[in-house]
Structures are given as structure tokens and as C-alpha cells.
Design a protein around this motif. Structure first.
Motif, PDB file in Angstrom:
ATOM      1  N   VAL A 140      -1.468  13.626   6.714  1.00  0.00           N
ATOM      2  CA  VAL A 140      -1.253  13.554   5.501  1.00  0.00           C
ATOM      3  C   VAL A 140      -2.314  13.950   4.272  1.00  0.00           C
ATOM      4  CG1 VAL A 140      -0.268  12.072   3.457  1.00  0.00           C
ATOM      5  CG2 VAL A 140       0.744  11.898   5.580  1.00  0.00           C
ATOM      6  N   ILE A 141      -2.154  14.817   3.519  1.00  0.00           N
ATOM      7  CA  ILE A 141      -2.980  14.978   2.323  1.00  0.00           C
ATOM      8  C   ILE A 141      -2.784  14.036   1.214  1.00  0.00           C
ATOM      9  CG2 ILE A 141      -4.187  16.651   0.741  1.00  0.00           C
ATOM     10  CD1 ILE A 141      -3.950  18.703   3.051  1.00  0.00           C
ATOM     11  N   ALA A 142      -3.484  13.093   0.718  1.00  0.00           N
ATOM     12  CA  ALA A 142      -3.572  12.623  -0.444  1.00  0.00           C
ATOM     13  C   ALA A 142      -4.864  12.863  -1.328  1.00  0.00           C
ATOM     14  CB  ALA A 142      -3.445  11.005  -0.434  1.00  0.00           C
ATOM     15  N   PHE A 143      -4.957  12.229  -2.591  1.00  0.00           N
ATOM     16  CA  PHE A 143      -5.819  12.468  -3.593  1.00  0.00           C
ATOM     17  C   PHE A 143      -6.728  11.288  -4.048  1.00  0.00           C
ATOM     18  CE2 PHE A 143      -2.920  15.932  -3.364  1.00  0.00           C
ATOM     19  CZ  PHE A 143      -3.929  17.014  -3.263  1.00  0.00           C
ATOM     20  N   THR A 144      -8.088  11.496  -4.284  1.00  0.00           N
ATOM     21  CA  THR A 144      -8.870  10.468  -4.669  1.00  0.00           C
ATOM     22  C   THR A 144      -8.133   9.634  -6.065  1.00  0.00           C
ATOM     23  OG1 THR A 144     -10.588  11.770  -4.245  1.00  0.00           O
ATOM     24  CG2 THR A 144     -11.093   9.937  -5.807  1.00  0.00           C
ATOM     25  N   ASN A 145      -8.288   8.505  -5.865  1.00  0.00           N
ATOM     26  CA  ASN A 145      -7.711   7.620  -6.993  1.00  0.00           C
ATOM     27  C   ASN A 145      -5.967   7.459  -6.922  1.00  0.00           C
ATOM     28  OD1 ASN A 145     -10.195   6.564  -7.688  1.00  0.00           O
ATOM     29  ND2 ASN A 145     -10.355   8.167  -9.045  1.00  0.00           N
ATOM     30  N   GLY A 146      -5.473   7.942  -6.043  1.00  0.00           N
ATOM     31  CA  GLY A 146      -4.223   7.920  -5.926  1.00  0.00           C
ATOM     32  C   GLY A 146      -3.508   6.562  -5.320  1.00  0.00           C
ATOM     33  N   PHE A 147      -2.466   6.195  -5.898  1.00  0.00           N
ATOM     34  CA  PHE A 147      -1.880   4.973  -5.408  1.00  0.00           C
ATOM     35  C   PHE A 147      -0.432   4.954  -5.101  1.00  0.00           C
ATOM     36  CE2 PHE A 147       0.226   0.827  -5.577  1.00  0.00           C
ATOM     37  CZ  PHE A 147      -0.722  -0.233  -5.144  1.00  0.00           C
ATOM     38  N   HIS A 148      -0.024   4.786  -3.828  1.00  0.00           N
ATOM     39  CA  HIS A 148       1.363   4.982  -3.448  1.00  0.00           C
ATOM     40  C   HIS A 148       1.928   3.862  -2.865  1.00  0.00           C
ATOM     41  CE1 HIS A 148       0.688   9.219  -4.119  1.00  0.00           C
ATOM     42  NE2 HIS A 148      -0.584   9.050  -3.345  1.00  0.00           N
ATOM     43  N   GLY A 149       1.517   2.704  -2.912  1.00  0.00           N
ATOM     44  CA  GLY A 149       2.139   1.584  -2.417  1.00  0.00           C
ATOM     45  C   GLY A 149       1.198   0.504  -1.595  1.00  0.00           C
ATOM     46  N   ARG A 150       1.898  -0.621  -1.031  1.00  0.00           N
ATOM     47  CA  ARG A 150       1.189  -1.408  -0.159  1.00  0.00           C
ATOM     48  C   ARG A 150       1.778  -1.416   1.431  1.00  0.00           C
ATOM     49  NH1 ARG A 150      -2.402  -4.902  -3.015  1.00  0.00           N
ATOM     50  NH2 ARG A 150      -2.432  -4.517  -5.093  1.00  0.00           N
ATOM     51  N   THR A 151       2.659  -0.677   1.599  1.00  0.00           N
ATOM     52  CA  THR A 151       3.086  -0.586   2.802  1.00  0.00           C
ATOM     53  C   THR A 151       2.684   0.305   3.948  1.00  0.00           C
ATOM     54  OG1 THR A 151       4.848   0.812   2.340  1.00  0.00           O
ATOM     55  CG2 THR A 151       5.512  -1.629   2.249  1.00  0.00           C
ATOM     56  N   SER A 152       2.757   0.159   5.183  1.00  0.00           N
ATOM     57  CA  SER A 152       2.114   1.176   6.261  1.00  0.00           C
ATOM     58  C   SER A 152       1.562   2.447   5.851  1.00  0.00           C
ATOM     59  CB  SER A 152       2.995   1.310   7.276  1.00  0.00           C
ATOM     60  OG  SER A 152       2.424   1.855   8.437  1.00  0.00           O
ATOM     61  N   ALA A 153       2.365   3.606   5.919  1.00  0.00           N
ATOM     62  CA  ALA A 153       1.717   4.780   5.648  1.00  0.00           C
ATOM     63  C   ALA A 153       1.497   5.048   4.036  1.00  0.00           C
ATOM     64  CB  ALA A 153       3.048   5.806   5.856  1.00  0.00           C
ATOM     65  N   ALA A 154       2.171   4.261   3.058  1.00  0.00           N
ATOM     66  CA  ALA A 154       2.023   4.413   1.862  1.00  0.00           C
ATOM     67  C   ALA A 154       0.689   3.830   1.445  1.00  0.00           C
ATOM     68  CB  ALA A 154       3.379   3.668   0.971  1.00  0.00           C
ATOM     69  N   VAL A 155       0.291   2.786   2.087  1.00  0.00           N
ATOM     70  CA  VAL A 155      -1.078   2.226   1.544  1.00  0.00           C
ATOM     71  C   VAL A 155      -2.015   3.026   2.237  1.00  0.00           C
ATOM     72  CG1 VAL A 155      -1.325   0.542   3.450  1.00  0.00           C
ATOM     73  CG2 VAL A 155      -2.237  -0.042   1.194  1.00  0.00           C
ATOM     74  N   ALA A 156      -1.746   3.658   3.504  1.00  0.00           N
ATOM     75  CA  ALA A 156      -2.620   4.475   3.945  1.00  0.00           C
ATOM     76  C   ALA A 156      -3.058   5.454   3.300  1.00  0.00           C
ATOM     77  CB  ALA A 156      -2.261   5.003   5.515  1.00  0.00           C
ATOM     78  N   ALA A 157      -2.055   6.076   2.246  1.00  0.00           N
ATOM     79  CA  ALA A 157      -2.250   7.264   1.531  1.00  0.00           C
ATOM     80  C   ALA A 157      -2.788   6.880   0.201  1.00  0.00           C
ATOM     81  CB  ALA A 157      -0.992   7.973   1.477  1.00  0.00           C
ATOM     82  N   THR A 158      -3.067   5.414  -0.118  1.00  0.00           N
ATOM     83  CA  THR A 158      -3.550   5.033  -1.246  1.00  0.00           C
ATOM     84  C   THR A 158      -5.169   4.932  -1.001  1.00  0.00           C
ATOM     85  OG1 THR A 158      -1.704   3.864  -1.792  1.00  0.00           O
ATOM     86  CG2 THR A 158      -3.691   2.974  -2.630  1.00  0.00           C
TER      87      THR A 158
END
Length: 374
Positions: free
Chosen positions: A116-134
Motif C-alpha cells: 500500500v502507498i499512503a501519505f505523510t500525516n494521513g489518518f485512516h483508522g485504528r484497525t489492522s491495515a487501516a492503522v498500518a496505513a496511518t
């Protein structure tokens, strides 16, 4: 039994609310310019919302997704029409984290890839993959770090192109307006190139509209300011005006199969009616247009205050940037001026996320109070 102590709490106990006025257990009234993290989109206890939920509760509140629920179909039709996203399909769940979790899972299913590509200062949640992308190591446990996530600076096209062209990316997830991070946005040029390169490299583009969607930016979805079409759109927060609802809009090119996704509570009768009520009020009261109009009014008032260095965001998802940390200012606004506002990961940004049916008069009150504390 005690509560698990994970929330630093302000000493305020709301017991009732109407519009943007919140009343505590001592009878003190506060003006809510935060909406519980942008959740309250049509105002507290809106009469149409209350009636819709009450009427539904007197019929049936819940049954599982193993039976037909025409309210879900009605919701999908209404949402498609108002958002101009009729070429998408709807999967309903319970929260923004769950929406992003399902979006990432679906992207991996569809592409057969895992990074997954995510971005600096992004927030996507607190569950497994979502928090890993946070982008917050403090809320990532070791188990989350098994996910393959690459964080890139927002608006760095060269860095993005170098990573996406490696060919192993299943999803690119991006907040059109960053919420927790502090109201930063991709430029239109960057967002369009991200969309183009994602498609060229067979990666799924996920527009995280959990906070900036459902009219808050002055358009139904914030990505619509940039003339792009994501593969998946995640939604929650203002979607249910306080009722726990989330979902993903999935482009029709991505095919479903039985058992691919699932949820116990998602899309239940009350959740569907709560979201329908929000959509009906957004349409009937022209609240998206109101959000777009009030952005200009807000910016004009902010321009009169020299301590404000920058206004960030769009519509009624706005931030005021100062040259000092705003934590103490937030406390004084609550205790002295009786106003709720929000903070951000960027400690210099004060977030303002009121219901979309506020008025110019309330914004006048907000800026008068802000000037008094400054």
C-alpha cells in the motif's frame, strides 16, 4: 469495573443538544464548532432525523444481512443520485476504520498484490491495515507492522512515480483533505497524476472521504474539486449524524462475489434510515451549497485577525494556523467562551468542523470569541 483509560477528557458532561448548542449537566450551554470530529453534519437532534429514526425503531431496528433490506437499496439509489456516483456499488459497514479496512482488503483481492502507498500525516483508522496505513507510530502495534505500507510526502510526484512503477502496489490511499493531520490537501495536478499512474500500474485508488465527504468540503465529495474518479471511496463520520455508519463506494469495474466482504451490523435498518435522513436534509436544506458559501465568509472574517497565519481546508472543514501551539487556546475557548473546537497532529492548527446548517451569525460569534481569547 472501571473504564479503560485511553481518552484525555475535558471536564464537560453534555446531556442534551439541539442544532449546534450542547448543554451540560450543570445547564451550561456550549456552541459546537467541532461536531465530534465532523460527525454532526445536520445539527444535533435535527427534527427530521429524530422522526425518521423514531418511526423506524417502532417498526424494526435490526436484522442481519442474511435477509432483504429494501432500505439499503433506497439508500444506495439516493446516495448515487446526490453524489453523482451512480456508476459505483455500495457496501455498508459501521465506521471509517472499517470502511478503509474493507477498501484495502478489496484492493488486495482485486489486484492480487499487497503493498500500500499512503501519505505523510494521513489518518485512516485504528484497525489492522487501516492503522498500518496511518502515519502515527504511537498507535501502530507490532502486529500492525506486518503490513506492507510505504509512506510518501504529499504532493511529491517524483517519489510517487518511483514507487508506483515498482508494480507491487495493490492500493493507493489518500485523504482528499487530511483531517487529523491538519487540513493539508493534494494539489489538483498531483491528485490527477496519482489517479493516472495508479490506473496505469493496476493499483486501486482509494479516496478516503471519511471526514471530508458528505458535503463538508462544499461538494458532495472533496475529490470532486479535482476532477478525478477513484476506484473506491470510503465514507463514515457525517454520514449518520452520530449513528455509527460507514461504507465504501466501489466502482462497477470491481466485481463482487458472495462472501467477499461481510458485516453483522453494517447497513442495519436504523443505520440505513439515519443515512437517508442525512441525505434528505442535505438536499432539502441545500446544506452543501451552504458549506461552500460559508467558507468564503469564514475566510473573510479570518483575514481580519493578524494572529491567523493561514486558513486551511474547504467548505466547513477548516483549520486556522497560528505561530503557536493551540492546545491552551482550545481549553480557553471551552472554559471561557463555551465553544468546542478541535486540534490536529499539527499542533499549530485549530480545527473548525461545525454542522453544515450553521449560519453567518454563528460564525460571527465564533470569531468574536476567538478575538477575545487571542
Amino acid at each position: 469495573m472501571n473504564l479503560f483509560d485511553v481518552y484525555p477528557l475535558y471536564d464537560v458532561t453534555p446531556v442534551s443538544a439541539k442544532g449546534i448548542v450542547v448543554t451540560d449537566d450543570k445547564g451550561t450551554e456550549y456552541l459546537d464548532f467541532y461536531g465530534g470530529h465532523a460527525v454532526i453534519s445536520i445539527g444535533h437532534s435535527h427534527p427530521h432525523y429524530v422522526k425518521r429514526l423514531t418511526d423506524q425503531l417502532n417498526k424494526i431496528g435490526f436484522y442481519s444481512n442474511s435477509v432483504k433490506n429494501p432500505l439499503q437499496e433506497e439508500l444506495a439509489t439516493k446516495l448515487g443520485q446526490l453524489s453523482n456516483c451512480e456508476n459505483y456499488n455500495l457496501f455498508l459497514c459501521n465506521s471509517g476504520a472499517e470502511a478503509n479496512e474493507n477498501a484495502l482488503k478489496l484492493a488486495s483481492f482485486h489486484t492480487g498484490k499487497s503493498r500500500v502507498i499512503a501519505f505523510t500525516n494521513g489518518f485512516h483508522g485504528r484497525t489492522s491495515a487501516a492503522v498500518a496505513a496511518t502515519d502515527n507510530p504511537k498507535i501502530n502495534a507490532p502486529i500492525n507492522l506486518q503490513q506492507k505500507v510505504t509512506f510518501l510526502p504529499l504532493n511529491d510526484l517524483e517519489a510517487f512515480q518511483a514507487e508506483i512503477e515498482k508494480g507491487d502496489v495493490c492500493a493507493v490511499i489518500i485523504e482528499t483533505i487530511q483531517g487529523v493531520g491538519g487540513l493539508d490537501e493534494p494539489t489538483t495536478e498531483f491528485y490527477q497524476e496519482v489517479a493516472s499512474l495508479s490506473k496505469a500500474n493496476e493499483a486501486i485508488l482509494i479516496a478516503d472521504e471519511v471526514q471530508c465527504g458528505f458535503g463538508r468540503s462544499g461538494k458532495f465529495f472533496a475529490f470532486q474539486h479535482h476532477n478525478i474518479q477513484p476506484d473506491i471511496i470510503s465514507v463514515a463520520k457525517g454520514m449518520g449524524n452520530g449513528f455509527p455508519v460507514g461504507g465504501i463506494l466501489i466502482h462497477e469495474d470491481i466485481k463482487a462475489s458472495h462472501g467477499l466482504l461481510g458485516t453483522t451490523f453494517g447497513g442495519n435498518h436504523l443505520a440505513s434510515v439515519a443515512t437517508l435522513a442525512v441525505l434528505e436534509v442535505l438536499e432539502d436544506e441545500k446544506l452543501i451549497e451552504n458549506a461552500a458559501h460559508l467558507e468564503g465568509y469564514f475566510r473573510a472574517l479570518a483575514a481580519e485577525i493578524p494572529q491567523i497565519k493561514k486558513v486551511k481546508g474547504r467548505g466547513l472543514m477548516l483549520g486556522l494556523e497560528f505561530d503557536f501551539e493551540v492546545a491552551d487556546l482550545r481549553k480557553r475557548l471551552i472554559h471561557n467562551q463555551k465553544l468546542f473546537t478541535g486540534g490536529a497532529k499539527d499542533k499549530y492548527v485549530l480545527r473548525v468542523l461545525p454542522a453544515l446548517n450553521i449560519t453567518e451569525a454563528y460564525l460571527d460569534t465564533f470569531f468574536t470569541a476567538l478575538k477575545a481569547e487571542l
